[in-house]
Write a protein that holds these residues in place. Structure first.
Motif, PDB file in Angstrom:
ATOM      1  N   VAL A 100       0.835  -1.200   0.000  1.00 37.00           N
ATOM      2  CA  VAL A 100       0.000   0.000   0.000  1.00 37.00           C
ATOM      3  C   VAL A 100       0.871   1.253   0.000  1.00 37.00           C
ATOM      4  CG1 VAL A 100      -1.690   1.319   1.328  1.00 37.00           C
ATOM      5  CG2 VAL A 100      -1.970  -1.148   1.070  1.00 37.00           C
ATOM      6  N   ALA A 101       1.970   1.214   0.758  1.00 34.80           N
ATOM      7  CA  ALA A 101       2.887   2.357   0.762  1.00 34.80           C
ATOM      8  C   ALA A 101       3.372   2.655  -0.653  1.00 34.80           C
ATOM      9  CB  ALA A 101       4.069   2.082   1.687  1.00 34.80           C
ATOM     10  N   GLY A 102       3.786   1.614  -1.364  1.00 34.78           N
ATOM     11  CA  GLY A 102       4.243   1.819  -2.733  1.00 34.78           C
ATOM     12  C   GLY A 102       3.146   2.312  -3.648  1.00 34.78           C
ATOM     13  N   SER A 103       1.949   1.761  -3.489  1.00 33.23           N
ATOM     14  CA  SER A 103       0.831   2.122  -4.355  1.00 33.23           C
ATOM     15  C   SER A 103       0.402   3.571  -4.170  1.00 33.23           C
ATOM     16  CB  SER A 103      -0.348   1.184  -4.076  1.00 33.23           C
ATOM     17  OG  SER A 103      -1.460   1.495  -4.884  1.00 33.23           O
ATOM     18  N   LEU A 104       0.503   4.083  -2.937  1.00 32.85           N
ATOM     19  CA  LEU A 104       0.042   5.439  -2.634  1.00 32.85           C
ATOM     20  C   LEU A 104       1.154   6.482  -2.696  1.00 32.85           C
ATOM     21  CD1 LEU A 104      -2.427   4.787   0.338  1.00 32.85           C
ATOM     22  CD2 LEU A 104      -2.963   5.134  -2.083  1.00 32.85           C
ATOM     23  N   GLY A 105       2.330   6.081  -3.148  1.00 31.91           N
ATOM     24  CA  GLY A 105       3.422   7.039  -3.261  1.00 31.91           C
ATOM     25  C   GLY A 105       4.236   7.211  -2.001  1.00 31.91           C
ATOM     26  N   PHE A 106       4.057   6.303  -1.037  1.00 37.21           N
ATOM     27  CA  PHE A 106       4.821   6.345   0.205  1.00 37.21           C
ATOM     28  C   PHE A 106       5.923   5.287   0.231  1.00 37.21           C
ATOM     29  CE2 PHE A 106       0.736   8.176   1.825  1.00 37.21           C
ATOM     30  CZ  PHE A 106       1.236   9.380   2.312  1.00 37.21           C
ATOM     31  N   GLY A 107       6.316   4.770  -0.924  1.00 34.42           N
ATOM     32  CA  GLY A 107       7.280   3.678  -0.960  1.00 34.42           C
ATOM     33  C   GLY A 107       8.592   3.996  -0.274  1.00 34.42           C
ATOM     34  N   ALA A 108       9.027   5.246  -0.363  1.00 30.23           N
ATOM     35  CA  ALA A 108      10.298   5.632   0.247  1.00 30.23           C
ATOM     36  C   ALA A 108      10.246   5.614   1.766  1.00 30.23           C
ATOM     37  CB  ALA A 108      10.710   7.021  -0.239  1.00 30.23           C
ATOM     38  N   THR A 109       9.051   5.487   2.349  1.00 31.69           N
ATOM     39  CA  THR A 109       8.951   5.447   3.810  1.00 31.69           C
ATOM     40  C   THR A 109       9.336   4.085   4.380  1.00 31.69           C
ATOM     41  OG1 THR A 109       6.611   4.761   3.870  1.00 31.69           O
ATOM     42  CG2 THR A 109       7.073   7.140   3.746  1.00 31.69           C
ATOM     43  N   VAL A 110       9.414   3.047   3.531  1.00 34.28           N
ATOM     44  CA  VAL A 110       9.839   1.726   4.005  1.00 34.28           C
ATOM     45  C   VAL A 110      11.350   1.778   4.214  1.00 34.28           C
ATOM     46  CG1 VAL A 110       9.939  -0.737   3.523  1.00 34.28           C
ATOM     47  CG2 VAL A 110       7.970   0.609   2.739  1.00 34.28           C
ATOM     48  N   GLU A 111      11.787   1.621   5.462  1.00 34.27           N
ATOM     49  CA  GLU A 111      13.202   1.817   5.786  1.00 34.27           C
ATOM     50  C   GLU A 111      13.970   0.519   5.971  1.00 34.27           C
ATOM     51  OE1 GLU A 111      15.748   4.553   8.868  1.00 34.27           O
ATOM     52  OE2 GLU A 111      14.176   3.291   9.732  1.00 34.27           O
ATOM     53  N   ARG A 112      13.363  -0.458   6.622  1.00 33.18           N
ATOM     54  CA  ARG A 112      14.107  -1.678   6.949  1.00 33.18           C
ATOM     55  C   ARG A 112      13.159  -2.862   7.035  1.00 33.18           C
ATOM     56  NH1 ARG A 112      16.992  -3.403  12.647  1.00 33.18           N
ATOM     57  NH2 ARG A 112      17.911  -5.339  11.852  1.00 33.18           N
ATOM     58  N   GLY A 113      13.582  -3.982   6.420  1.00 35.38           N
ATOM     59  CA  GLY A 113      12.811  -5.202   6.497  1.00 35.38           C
ATOM     60  C   GLY A 113      12.094  -5.491   5.184  1.00 35.38           C
ATOM     61  N   PRO A 114      11.265  -6.558   5.203  1.00 34.13           N
ATOM     62  CA  PRO A 114      10.961  -7.410   6.350  1.00 34.13           C
ATOM     63  C   PRO A 114      12.187  -8.192   6.833  1.00 34.13           C
ATOM     64  CG  PRO A 114       9.361  -7.727   4.584  1.00 34.13           C
ATOM     65  CD  PRO A 114      10.504  -6.962   4.016  1.00 34.13           C
ATOM     66  N   GLY A 115      12.186  -8.482   8.123  1.00 35.29           N
ATOM     67  CA  GLY A 115      13.230  -9.273   8.740  1.00 35.29           C
ATOM     68  C   GLY A 115      12.679  -9.964   9.962  1.00 35.29           C
ATOM     69  N   ARG A 116      13.565 -10.692  10.659  1.00 35.27           N
ATOM     70  CA  ARG A 116      13.149 -11.383  11.886  1.00 35.27           C
ATOM     71  C   ARG A 116      14.151 -11.064  12.992  1.00 35.27           C
ATOM     72  NH1 ARG A 116       9.612 -15.265  13.131  1.00 35.27           N
ATOM     73  NH2 ARG A 116       9.293 -16.001  10.987  1.00 35.27           N
TER      74      ARG A 116
END
Length: 340
Positions: A230-246
């Motif tokens: 959804v972040a990518g679809s709405l133009g917020f893709g750059a807000t994803v900073e780290r992950g997914p991870g465990r």
């Protein structure tokens, strides 16, 4: 690091990490991000403030976004106490300890205390809020990551030992901690809890006090992927900073970190272990590659060193001048070329 005996009957009863108050520049943009990407439910909005809560939360708010000029700040991190009598006992306790404390009025909260802890963290305590309908079964209202409930915050701190000493005294229990190395017992980070899972508040070594992130639970790993989509679809893709991870620490949770439009960091994660019984804390070393991610991928430098300042607090340099290994450092060392 000396491990303190837990204080099982503290002077007042803090029940959990409760909420956070952040300043933002563009209230509409921030509201859209928190609602559509992270999946918060909006309780109410006025001219310059939005009050949000997770889908399963019955409290009025767990995130408060307040429009303000200047650099974005964390005004307060909030904790709940069990009763108003606990608030009175806390006021007396902090006053006797010579700690700055004051009664304040806050919208949609009962009696509220403001306290500045010994390392400069800006705290807010209350015992009640208006009760709102839980939305966890309102599946038609789910958006993005469908954030469920407020869980914890992590504070970058110039003196972790001082923070640990203070929070142990008011009833927090240590679940996990980090030392620089096998033969170095100085404390680099502590994971402290009140509610019976690994942490309500974390302190890690660094220039501070600053708010590193706050964490919200989600139902499962699929919600992390949906939030990113959804972040990518709405133009917020750059807000994803780290992950997914465990994570290694904290019970192996799947995680995904975001930076909101003002740079405040939020973690969505899916699981914790239970820690109600008395048991010894788990010791980690800073160089353990599985400490922050069992898949072995360290975080970017900015994840370790960027954080949100508290309103009215000037960060101080840390007492321990040791930094964790970053992704940039591993690339420079040629680790990935050797591996692949």
């Amino acid at each position: 690091m000396p491990i303190h005996e837990p204080v099982l009957n503290p002077a007042f009863n803090i029940t959990r990490a409760s909420h956070i108050v952040l300043t933002v520049k563009d209230l509409d943009l921030s509201r859209d991000f928190y609602r559509e990407v992270l999946g918060f439910h909006e309780t109410v909005r006025d001219l310059d403030t939005v009050y949000l809560r997770g889908m399963e939360e019955g409290c009025h708010h767990s995130v408060v976004l307040r429009k303000a000029d200047g650099a974005p700040r964390c005004d307060r991190i909030g904790m709940r106490m069990l009763t108003n009598e606990d608030l009175v006992r806390a006021f007396d306790f902090f006053s006797a300890e010579g700690i700055e404390v004051a009664w304040v009025e806050r919208p949609y909260q009962g009696q509220t205390l403001h306290v500045t802890d010994p390392v400069g963290t800006q705290l807010e305590f209350c015992a009640s809020m208006p009760v709102e309908p839980r939305q966890n079964h309102s599946y038609h209202l789910y958006r993005g990551g469908a954030a469920q409930r407020f869980d914890h915050y992590q504070i970058v701190c110039y003196d972790v030992q001082k923070a640990y000493d203070f929070y142990t005294k008011i009833g927090f229990r240590l679940t996990e901690y980090v030392c620089p190395g096998d033969a170095d017992d100085r404390v680099w980070g502590v994971w402290l809890h009140r509610k019976g899972n690994p942490h309500d508040i974390v302190f890690t070594n660094g220039k501070g006090p600053r708010m590193h992130h706050f964490g919200m639970t989600v139902r499962g790993g699929d919600d992390l992927i949906r939030a990113a989509d959804v972040a990518g679809s709405l133009g917020f893709g750059a807000t994803v900073e780290r992950g997914p991870g465990r994570h290694g620490m904290g019970g192996g949770a799947l995680f995904l970190y975001f930076r909101d439009p003002d740079g405040h960091r939020i973690e969505l994660f899916n699981a914790h272990y239970q820690t109600i019984d008395l048991e010894p804390p788990i010791r980690w070393t800073l160089r353990d590659p599985k400490r922050t991610d069992v898949w072995g991928m360290p975080a970017l430098e900015r994840w370790f060193f960027e954080a949100t300042c508290f309103t009215g607090q000037e960060p101080q340099l840390p007492s321990i001048n040791i930094s964790p290994r970053t992704l940039e450092a591993l690339i420079a060392e040629g680790v990935f070329r050797a591996r692949f």
